[in-house]
Design an enzyme around this catalytic site. Structure first.
Site, PDB file in Angstrom:
ATOM      1  N   HIS A 373      -6.262  -6.482  14.891  1.00  0.00           N
ATOM      2  CA  HIS A 373      -7.054  -5.692  13.948  1.00  0.00           C
ATOM      3  C   HIS A 373      -8.316  -6.457  13.547  1.00  0.00           C
ATOM      4  O   HIS A 373      -9.061  -6.033  12.679  1.00  0.00           O
ATOM      5  CB  HIS A 373      -6.235  -5.382  12.693  1.00  0.00           C
ATOM      6  CG  HIS A 373      -4.961  -4.650  12.989  1.00  0.00           C
ATOM      7  ND1 HIS A 373      -4.816  -3.291  12.786  1.00  0.00           N
ATOM      8  CD2 HIS A 373      -3.787  -5.071  13.486  1.00  0.00           C
ATOM      9  CE1 HIS A 373      -3.601  -2.928  13.136  1.00  0.00           C
ATOM     10  NE2 HIS A 373      -2.951  -3.995  13.568  1.00  0.00           N
ATOM     11  N   LYS A 565     -11.533   1.029  -1.382  1.00  0.00           N
ATOM     12  CA  LYS A 565     -10.994   0.167  -0.328  1.00  0.00           C
ATOM     13  C   LYS A 565     -10.984  -1.247  -0.863  1.00  0.00           C
ATOM     14  O   LYS A 565     -11.514  -1.499  -1.960  1.00  0.00           O
ATOM     15  CB  LYS A 565     -11.825   0.265   0.953  1.00  0.00           C
ATOM     16  CG  LYS A 565     -13.342   0.144   0.723  1.00  0.00           C
ATOM     17  CD  LYS A 565     -14.135   0.351   1.998  1.00  0.00           C
ATOM     18  CE  LYS A 565     -14.454   1.789   2.301  1.00  0.00           C
ATOM     19  NZ  LYS A 565     -14.278   2.186   3.682  1.00  0.00           N
ATOM     20  N   ARG A 566     -10.402  -2.214  -0.125  1.00  0.00           N
ATOM     21  CA  ARG A 566     -10.463  -3.607  -0.555  1.00  0.00           C
ATOM     22  C   ARG A 566     -11.919  -4.018  -0.741  1.00  0.00           C
ATOM     23  O   ARG A 566     -12.799  -3.545  -0.021  1.00  0.00           O
ATOM     24  CB  ARG A 566      -9.786  -4.518   0.477  1.00  0.00           C
ATOM     25  CG  ARG A 566      -8.265  -4.435   0.472  1.00  0.00           C
ATOM     26  CD  ARG A 566      -7.658  -4.917  -0.830  1.00  0.00           C
ATOM     27  NE  ARG A 566      -7.735  -6.354  -0.941  1.00  0.00           N
ATOM     28  CZ  ARG A 566      -6.705  -7.182  -0.796  1.00  0.00           C
ATOM     29  NH1 ARG A 566      -5.490  -6.701  -0.555  1.00  0.00           N
ATOM     30  NH2 ARG A 566      -6.854  -8.484  -0.931  1.00  0.00           N
ATOM     31  N   LYS A 571     -17.821  -4.919   3.570  1.00  0.00           N
ATOM     32  CA  LYS A 571     -17.666  -3.487   3.271  1.00  0.00           C
ATOM     33  C   LYS A 571     -18.801  -2.991   2.363  1.00  0.00           C
ATOM     34  O   LYS A 571     -18.940  -1.807   2.110  1.00  0.00           O
ATOM     35  CB  LYS A 571     -16.312  -3.219   2.626  1.00  0.00           C
ATOM     36  CG  LYS A 571     -15.123  -3.445   3.565  1.00  0.00           C
ATOM     37  CD  LYS A 571     -13.807  -3.127   2.876  1.00  0.00           C
ATOM     38  CE  LYS A 571     -12.575  -3.572   3.641  1.00  0.00           C
ATOM     39  NZ  LYS A 571     -12.156  -2.650   4.705  1.00  0.00           N
ATOM     40  N   THR A 676      -9.580   3.337   8.200  1.00  0.00           N
ATOM     41  CA  THR A 676      -8.749   4.534   8.272  1.00  0.00           C
ATOM     42  C   THR A 676      -8.924   5.392   7.023  1.00  0.00           C
ATOM     43  O   THR A 676      -8.517   6.556   7.014  1.00  0.00           O
ATOM     44  CB  THR A 676      -7.263   4.142   8.394  1.00  0.00           C
ATOM     45  OG1 THR A 676      -6.985   3.137   7.425  1.00  0.00           O
ATOM     46  CG2 THR A 676      -6.944   3.620   9.773  1.00  0.00           C
ATOM     47  N   LYS A 680      -8.676   9.857   6.096  1.00  0.00           N
ATOM     48  CA  LYS A 680      -7.967  10.559   5.015  1.00  0.00           C
ATOM     49  C   LYS A 680      -8.942  11.467   4.276  1.00  0.00           C
ATOM     50  O   LYS A 680      -8.612  12.595   3.900  1.00  0.00           O
ATOM     51  CB  LYS A 680      -7.343   9.547   4.047  1.00  0.00           C
ATOM     52  CG  LYS A 680      -6.338   8.633   4.727  1.00  0.00           C
ATOM     53  CD  LYS A 680      -6.021   7.378   3.922  1.00  0.00           C
ATOM     54  CE  LYS A 680      -5.350   6.340   4.824  1.00  0.00           C
ATOM     55  NZ  LYS A 680      -5.285   5.000   4.220  1.00  0.00           N
TER      56      LYS A 680
HETATM   57  O1  73E Z   1     -10.726  -2.150   9.955  1.00  0.00           O
HETATM   58  C1  73E Z   1      -9.444  -2.354   9.415  1.00  0.00           C
HETATM   59  C2  73E Z   1      -8.453  -1.495  10.193  1.00  0.00           C
HETATM   60  O2  73E Z   1      -8.707  -0.128   9.989  1.00  0.00           O
HETATM   61  C3  73E Z   1      -9.050  -3.821   9.501  1.00  0.00           C
HETATM   62  O3  73E Z   1      -9.929  -4.580   8.711  1.00  0.00           O
HETATM   63  C4  73E Z   1      -7.628  -4.005   9.008  1.00  0.00           C
HETATM   64  O4  73E Z   1      -6.774  -3.202   9.838  1.00  0.00           O
HETATM   65  C5  73E Z   1      -7.030  -1.804   9.738  1.00  0.00           C
HETATM   66  C6  73E Z   1      -6.021  -1.076  10.586  1.00  0.00           C
HETATM   67  O5  73E Z   1      -6.241  -1.292  11.941  1.00  0.00           O
HETATM   68  C7  73E Z   1      -7.186  -5.422   9.049  1.00  0.00           C
HETATM   69  N1  73E Z   1      -6.345  -6.019   8.174  1.00  0.00           N
HETATM   70  C8  73E Z   1      -6.201  -7.285   8.551  1.00  0.00           C
HETATM   71  N2  73E Z   1      -6.934  -7.480   9.625  1.00  0.00           N
HETATM   72  N3  73E Z   1      -7.557  -6.322   9.934  1.00  0.00           N
HETATM   73  C9  73E Z   1      -5.373  -8.303   7.898  1.00  0.00           C
HETATM   74  C10 73E Z   1      -5.475  -9.634   8.265  1.00  0.00           C
HETATM   75  C11 73E Z   1      -4.695 -10.583   7.639  1.00  0.00           C
HETATM   76  C12 73E Z   1      -3.801 -10.221   6.648  1.00  0.00           C
HETATM   77  C13 73E Z   1      -3.686  -8.892   6.291  1.00  0.00           C
HETATM   78  C14 73E Z   1      -4.471  -7.927   6.910  1.00  0.00           C
END
Ligand code: 73E
Length: 829
Positions: A373, A565-566, A571, A676, A680
């Site tokens: 991700h 969002k976070r 962002k 995502t 929604k």
């Molecule tokens: O873009 C998002 C993505 O939609 C991305 O930042 C997020 O995953 C979503 C689902 O695919 C994400 N989270 C983390 N890395 N990418 C992450 C990394 C370390 C700890 C917790 C979450």
């Protein structure tokens, strides 16, 4: 013996009243029984919370029934199974979702009405299960819903954190974190399996022993902790299939350290044992950063070890030969967090099952698939070798051996290109030696997935370029999706009813592609009328919530403009806030006539900052400082309001998203792997104002450029713009609003200085200055569209109509067919 068992089964069967009944009267009896015997309150006197408890236990009974049937059916059918390994699941609430997926929502509503309760009110009693940070964790939850609905023989594995993601409390505009001890009031959705336990070992040494003339490595561990299973049934929609999410909790092991007890220090021995439980105590609240902490590594291995012991035990119950493993088991690594599984499966196969190394490696390479991700290489997870070597000495040896073999193979393929060899090595050399978890996952997985088309391009061209050139066939993308069950049916019941009415069917709830049928009605004025009413009802709900949370009264005629969002620099919530300051400044400088043309806005921002992320916390404070100024300016009135929604989580999202007119997705192009949230909002008929990043690129593909407000640098331009540095052109308005913050127009001048510095010319890594001009243009376009209600309505309808491709059902089907190679296994009714 068979005859005996048959007789016993018959006796059992005759004792049953048949399956639980779902007519309102039977439901009432069940609820009241649970009031009396589970909650232990008198059925003549119980409050809303107790009613919720009893209600959820009656739902749970029904889930368990289906869970058993599914389990027995799958066991008998012996299909290939998927195990989805993830350290994070953001499930949110379970009651409404379960009742809807079970298909007995109306019956429950009626049953409760007759008892003098309202389903919606009781549903509000439930707290969120927040065992994850953000997008990645909510994606896992959506995917579980799709796996169940599409009848796949799958289980999820995760950790049962006692403290979920922290609660965000705002004091004087500053974020404070409070622990989320979510299990305080019990959790009716889980089933504790006191007999499903495994020992998980840590520390110790590795010894070499002779076995039948062969040398074998044996790990002699130094600490043992017990993992206990908690099962969470996940019901599919429109099917009897109910799958399992098995979460592990750490408990002190039953193995006593005799020496400690014999020294007479009984109290301290007990206290030491108790420390075991800390492993699954708390979720790490950072998304996107990894700190190489021992406890985190312990969590990861604890999770991996318990899950693999459970999976291998189940496999061995039904199959005798490990050659069959790849045909019967698919293991999916949700990001690198569970990737110690690779070393662990090698340890099990080689050290415990005594398979040869090559054979074991061949099997491992066939069972694992991996989704990343992450976008930038700096975000990839690394584990310090020293830490790993002390906690898991045998695993470190195995990792070195995997890497040695990989390097040898690589030299044969690419020659002695030492730079490339060192980039691709699983072991990173340097002052601190690290294990690169992504490299490990890529080397061992048969498929490496990105989460959007653009994300895969970035992986191929930058992040994993070397690996892509070596194994192009491994790399795929599966565009993320979200479940329409949670994000329309549960969260927006009025829209759900409207869609079903105009499509003449509820089939879209299982097949989101059918939403395209709404295009047939895009010009129908009756449809428009009903559509408008639905949005209004949802805006009213949201307005009430805003007033309750912040005391700010907002006008329903205003455009509800949302960014939730976070909080992250990439962002760009700061871009949003600077845009709001600009809007405020413009209105202040307008005469009366011009003010009449202003489109009133309610700007809503929400999200958590990681506790150690100072700049993100300053963004939250700035939002509050600006809000205070604007909301108290009587000269502005309803033309502009700004509210920060505290403690954004899944259930707040369920309330906010349906009430939004416009939503903002502002990441600098190339930084959001997918995103995502936008999906929604689309499903709820909200228009997007966004950069061409992550999944937005595919949203545009699906519904054209006319249906959203696009702005900002394209991904191909970003690197070049950054190189320009101090010579980059920035609009005057940007400099002006930044100056207002710097000069203390919103107070806290010194506190905001370092925040302002992050976007100063020459230092503006995320290109806020560069994108500001086109951002304001996109905002102006949104204003213009909003005052043409027919046009807006069309766009809104077309958004929902085009959202089908972004259902997690599509994502999961792609994974099942192209990566996991699993088939549906539908439990007969
Ligand atoms: O873009 C998002 C993505 O939609 C991305 O930042 C997020 O995953 C979503 C689902 O695919 C994400 N989270 C983390 N890395 N990418 C992450 C990394 C370390 C700890 C917790 C979450």
């Amino acid at each position: 013996a068979v005859g005996e068992r048959g007789a016993k089964a018959e006796r059992m069967f005759s004792l049953m009243d048949g399956f639980l009944k779902n007519d309102p009267l039977s439901l009432q009896k069940d609820i009241l029984n649970h009031v009396e015997y589970t909650v232990a309150r008198s059925r003549f006197s119980f409050d809303d919370f107790e009613a919720y408890q009893a209600l959820s236990h009656s739902v749970r009974d029904r889930l368990i029934e289906r869970w058993h049937d599914t389990h027995i059916y799958v066991k008998r059918t012996k299909p290939k199974r998927l195990y989805f390994l993830s350290l994070e699941f953001l499930m949110g609430r379970s009651l409404s979702n379960s009742v809807i997926n079970l298909g007995i929502q109306d019956q429950y509503a009626e049953a409760l009405n007759q008892l003098g309760f309202e389903f919606e009110v009781l549903a509000e009693q439930e707290g969120d299960a927040a065992l994850g940070n953000g997008g990645l964790a909510r994606l896992s939850a959506c995917q579980m819903d799709s796996l169940a609905t599409l009848d796949y023989p799958a289980w999820g594995y995760g950790l049962r954190y006692e403290y979920g993601l922290f609660r965000q409390v705002i004091v004087d505009g500053f974020q404070h974190e409070q622990p989320d001890y979510w299990l305080n009031f019990g959790n009716p959705w889980e089933i504790e399996r006191i007999h499903v336990t495994y020992e998980v070992k840590f520390y110790g040494t590795v010894e070499e022993v002779d076995m039948n003339g062969e040398k074998h490595k044996v790990w002699v561990p130094g600490e043992t902790v017990e993992a206990v299973a908690y099962d969470n049934p996940i019901p599919g929609y429109g099917t009897r299939n109910t799958i399992n999410l098995r979460l592990w909790a750490a408990k002190p092991s039953n193995q006593f350290d005799l020496e400690a007890y014999n020294t007479g220090d009984y109290i301290n021995s007990v206290v030491n044992r108790q420390r075991a439980e800390t492993i699954s105590n708390v979720l790490y609240p950072d998304d996107r950063s990894h700190q190489g902490k021992e406890l985190r590594l312990k969590q990861q291995y604890f999770f991996v070890s318990a899950s693999l012991q459970d999976i291998i035990r189940r496999f061995k119950e039904a199959h005798s030969n490990f050659d069959e493993l790849p045909d019967k088991v698919a293991l999916h690594l949700n990001d690198t967090h569970p990737s110690l599984s690779i070393a662990e499966i090698m340890r099990i196969l080689v050290d415990e099952e005594h398979l040869g190394w090559n054979k074991a490696w061949d099997i491992a390479c066939k069972v694992f698939s991996f989704t990343t991700h992450t976008v930038v290489a700096e975000g990839l997870e690394k584990i310090p070798v020293d830490l790993l070597g002390s906690l898991l000495p045998r695993h470190l040896q195995i990792l070195y051996e995997i890497n040695f073999n990989f390097m040898e193979e690589l030299k044969k393929r690419i020659g002695l290109d030492y730079n490339r060899l060192s980039r691709m090595s699983i072991v990173e050399e340097g002052a601190v030696k690290n294990i690169r978890m992504a490299n490990l996952s890529i080397v061992c997985s048969h498929t490496v997935n990105g989460v959007s088309k653009l994300h895969l391009d970035t992986l191929k061209m930058r992040t994993f370029k070397d690996f892509y050139e070596l194994w192009p066939e491994k790399f795929q993308f599966k565009t993320n999706g979200v479940t329409q069950r949670r994000w329309i049916v549960v969260s927006n019941p009025s829209l759900c009813a409207l869609i079903s009415k105009w499509l003449g069917t509820e089939a879209w709830i299982r097949n989101a592609d059918l939403l395209t049928g709404l295009r047939d009605h895009v010009d129908n004025t009756d449809f428009h009328q009903e559509w408008r009413m639905v949005k209004k009802v949802n805006k009213m709900r949201l307005a009430e919530y805003i007033e309750a949370m912040s005391g700010v009264k907002v006008s329903l005629d205003a455009m509800f403009d949302v960014q939730v969002k976070r909080i992250h620099e990439y962002k760009r919530q700061l871009l949003n806030i600077l845009g709001i300051i600009h809007r405020y400044d413009c209105i202040k400088n307008m005469d009366k006539n011009d003010r009449k043309k202003v489109v009133p806005r309610v700007c809503i921002i929400g999200g958590k900052a990681a506790p150690g992320y100072e700049i993100a916390k300053k963004i939250i404070k700035l939002c509050h400082a600006v809000a205070e100024k604007i909301n108290n300016d009587t000269d502005i009135g309803d033309l502009l309001k700004l509210v920060f929604i505290p403690d954004y989580n899944v259930s707040v999202a369920e309330l906010v998203i349906p009430g939004a007119d416009l939503s903002q997705h502002l990441s600098t192009a190339g930084h959001e792997a997918s995103g995502t949230g936008s999906m929604k909002f689309l499903m709820n008929g909200c228009l997007l104002l966004a950069t061409a990043d992550g999944s937005t690129v595919e949203i545009i593909e699906e519904m054209g450029l006319d249906n959203l407000f696009l702005f900002g640098a394209k991904v191909q331009e970003v690197a070049e713009l950054r190189e320009k540095g101090p010579t980059l052109k920035v609009p005057l308005q940007f400099a002006r609003v930044l100056r207002m913050v710097r000069d203390g127009y919103f107070g806290h001048k010194d506190y905001f200085k370092s925040l302002c510095d992050t976007v100063e010319i020459g230092n503006d890594f995320y290109l806020l200055g560069h994108d500001f001009g086109s951002y304001l243009e996109a905002q102006a376009a949104a204003d213009k569209a909003f005052v043409e209600p027919e046009k807006w309505m069309r766009m809104s309808i077309l958004s929902v109509a085009g959202s089908g491709r972004f259902s997690s059902d599509r994502t999961i089907q792609e994974y099942a067919e192209r990566t996991w190679k699993i088939d549906p296994c539908r439990c007969p009714l």
